[in-house]
Design an enzyme around this catalytic site. Structure first.
Site, PDB file in Angstrom:
ATOM      1  N   SER A 193      -1.800   5.653   7.634  1.00  0.00           N
ATOM      2  CA  SER A 193      -1.912   5.863   6.196  1.00  0.00           C
ATOM      3  C   SER A 193      -2.129   7.312   5.793  1.00  0.00           C
ATOM      4  O   SER A 193      -1.747   7.697   4.693  1.00  0.00           O
ATOM      5  CB  SER A 193      -3.022   4.984   5.625  1.00  0.00           C
ATOM      6  N   HIS A 218       1.625   0.002   4.756  1.00  0.00           N
ATOM      7  CA  HIS A 218       2.547   1.007   4.210  1.00  0.00           C
ATOM      8  C   HIS A 218       3.993   0.796   4.657  1.00  0.00           C
ATOM      9  O   HIS A 218       4.875   1.563   4.275  1.00  0.00           O
ATOM     10  CB  HIS A 218       2.095   2.410   4.609  1.00  0.00           C
ATOM     11  N   LYS A 233       0.526  -2.158  -2.522  1.00  0.00           N
ATOM     12  CA  LYS A 233       1.235  -0.892  -2.322  1.00  0.00           C
ATOM     13  C   LYS A 233       2.698  -1.065  -2.738  1.00  0.00           C
ATOM     14  O   LYS A 233       2.983  -1.113  -3.917  1.00  0.00           O
ATOM     15  CB  LYS A 233       1.015  -0.419  -0.893  1.00  0.00           C
TER      16      LYS A 233
HETATM   17  C1  LIG Z   1      -4.647   0.168   1.805  1.00  0.00           C
HETATM   18  C2  LIG Z   1      -4.834  -0.279   3.198  1.00  0.00           C
HETATM   19  C3  LIG Z   1      -5.629  -1.379   3.521  1.00  0.00           C
HETATM   20  C4  LIG Z   1      -6.507  -2.047   2.501  1.00  0.00           C
HETATM   21  O1  LIG Z   1      -5.791  -2.865   1.657  1.00  0.00           O
HETATM   22  P1  LIG Z   1      -6.420  -3.230   0.243  1.00  0.00           P
HETATM   23  O2  LIG Z   1      -5.645  -4.398  -0.205  1.00  0.00           O
HETATM   24  O3  LIG Z   1      -6.275  -2.034  -0.603  1.00  0.00           O
HETATM   25  O4  LIG Z   1      -7.873  -3.572   0.518  1.00  0.00           O
HETATM   26  C5  LIG Z   1      -5.638  -1.824   4.810  1.00  0.00           C
HETATM   27  N1  LIG Z   1      -4.933  -1.202   5.770  1.00  0.00           N
HETATM   28  C6  LIG Z   1      -4.190  -0.120   5.512  1.00  0.00           C
HETATM   29  C7  LIG Z   1      -3.422   0.526   6.622  1.00  0.00           C
HETATM   30  C8  LIG Z   1      -4.130   0.382   4.223  1.00  0.00           C
HETATM   31  O5  LIG Z   1      -3.419   1.472   3.968  1.00  0.00           O
END
Ligand SMILES: *Cc1c(COP(=O)(O)O)cnc(C)c1O
Length: 382
Positions: A176, A204, A236
């Site tokens: 990320s 992602h 996302k």
């Molecule tokens: C954003 C993210 C999460 C968390 O997800 P949310 O739904 O925002 O709690 C978990 N793992 C990764 C790799 C992320 O980028």
């Protein structure tokens, strides 16, 4: 309790103080902040679906039909038809027998580790895994081992040394903060050779990678059987909220029976599931979004190289520019903001000390012109 005032003062002195920026309104890819119109390059809305009229309409229709709240946990009376339909559609799209919705990705990761790892297990994680994946491993009953970023040889060594009865490798599909794609074929081989499970967090990659947007497995043409536990988020690329875990019948049923972050929380709004279903349809029907995004990524990388910026080896919409010191990254972010471009500075402990960065994220909602504006703002700043 610790001395809060002292800790906060120290944090401020180290340029690590975290603050929130209030967004007053959103106009396409612009955020209105304190009367300023900022071209946003830090959201994770990779496909530009968060404001898609069909997604908004599905949310509105869903609210009219089901109300706002889920009103109870899934195992009480919160599990509604839209949740169930979304689970089936996500499973089919990801290529797994079943899928299970979680309220957030953070909870999904905690829920996987707590339900699927016991006291006799060991969990193996890349050092650059997302905080929620690290927290999941650390808070489980399993022994926790970390290996250097993408260092498969070190991972093999740790697996060889381990006497744990059960082993699970947990890894980001796309990292990320760096944007690079995990070496999934090597991870899958490694898991197979050491009789370990493999769990991928594709927060992602889902919606973005692969010709059809199925994520990191499609990107590498890896069969789902090689990755028994697949997790992705819906906040996302899908522009909605929440997360899901995909796996076989036993994985999903075990989560339903034993995963505390699944069991002891209110179901997300059914209307949100309706919106996510609309978004998932768009992921499948509007492949141009991924193609356009890929074009923007190469335009950005080409331009940034010409400016002499320090990029990482990333082929995804996450394009960090390494600055170094936390204070310098914050100063660069503020200068950009004064020019109407919003890129947040990412500092330790989110990234290793000395690698503070501007984390640029691109979206299919951007145009080539927006990327040109970004590049001209970056000139002389970073
Ligand atoms: C954003 C993210 C999460 C968390 O997800 P949310 O739904 O925002 O709690 C978990 N793992 C990764 C790799 C992320 O980028």
């Amino acid at each position: 309790m610790k001395d809060l005032a002292v800790a906060l003062t120290q944090r401020r002195a180290q340029h690590l103080y975290r603050t929130r920026t209030t967004v007053d309104a959103v106009e396409g890819v612009y955020a209105i902040v304190n009367g300023a119109r900022l071209l946003n390059f830090c959201s994770n809305d990779y496909l530009g679906l968060a404001r898609h009229p069909e997604v908004i309409n599905a949310l509105q229709q869903g609210a009219a039909r089901y109300g706002v709240g889920g009103t109870a946990a899934h195992l009480v009376c919160g599990h509604h038809a839209p949740h169930h339909a979304l689970e089936e559609e996500l499973a089919a799209f990801a290529g797994y027998p079943r899928a299970l919705l979680f309220s957030t990705g953070y909870m999904a990761n905690l829920g996987i580790a707590s339900a699927l790892l016991g006291r006799h297990a060991a969990v193996f994680e890349d050092r650059l895994n997302h905080a929620s994946l690290l927290d999941a491993g650390l808070s489980s009953d399993a022994r926790f081992k970390r290996y250097a970023h993408n260092d498969i040889a070190q991972l093999q060594g740790l697996l060889n040394e381990s006497s744990a009865a059960h082993k699970l490798i947990m890894c980001d599909g796309v990292f990320s903060m760096d944007g690079d794609i995990a070496p999934l074929p090597a991870l899958a081989d490694c898991a197979r050779d050491h009789n370990a499970g493999l769990m991928i967090d594709d927060a992602h990659g889902f919606g973005v990678l692969g010709a059809q947007g199925r994520g990191v497995l499609e990107h590498f043409q890896i069969p789902t059987a090689s990755v028994p536990i697949y997790m992705a988020t819906l906040g996302k690329a899908l522009g909605c909220f929440g997360a899901f875990v995909a796996g076989d019948e036993d994985v999903i049923e075990t989560l339903i029976q034993e995963s505390r972050p699944y069991i002891y929380t209110t179901a997300t709004p059914p209307a949100l599931a309706e919106a996510t279903r609309a978004s998932l349809r768009l992921v499948q029907t509007e492949a141009w979004r991924r193609e356009h995004l890929r074009d923007l990524i190469s335009t950005f990388r080409h331009g940034a190289r010409q400016l002499g910026l320090r990029l990482l080896d990333s082929a995804t919409p996450i394009q960090p520019i390494i600055i170094g010191a936390a204070a310098d990254a914050v100063a660069a972010s503020e200068k950009l903001r004064a020019q109407g471009v919003w890129i947040s500075a990412i500092r330790p402990p989110t990234v290793p000390t000395g690698s503070a960065r501007l984390r640029v994220t691109l979206s299919a909602a951007h145009t080539a012109h927006h990327v040109e504006r970004l590049l001209s703002a970056l000139e002389g700043v970073a």
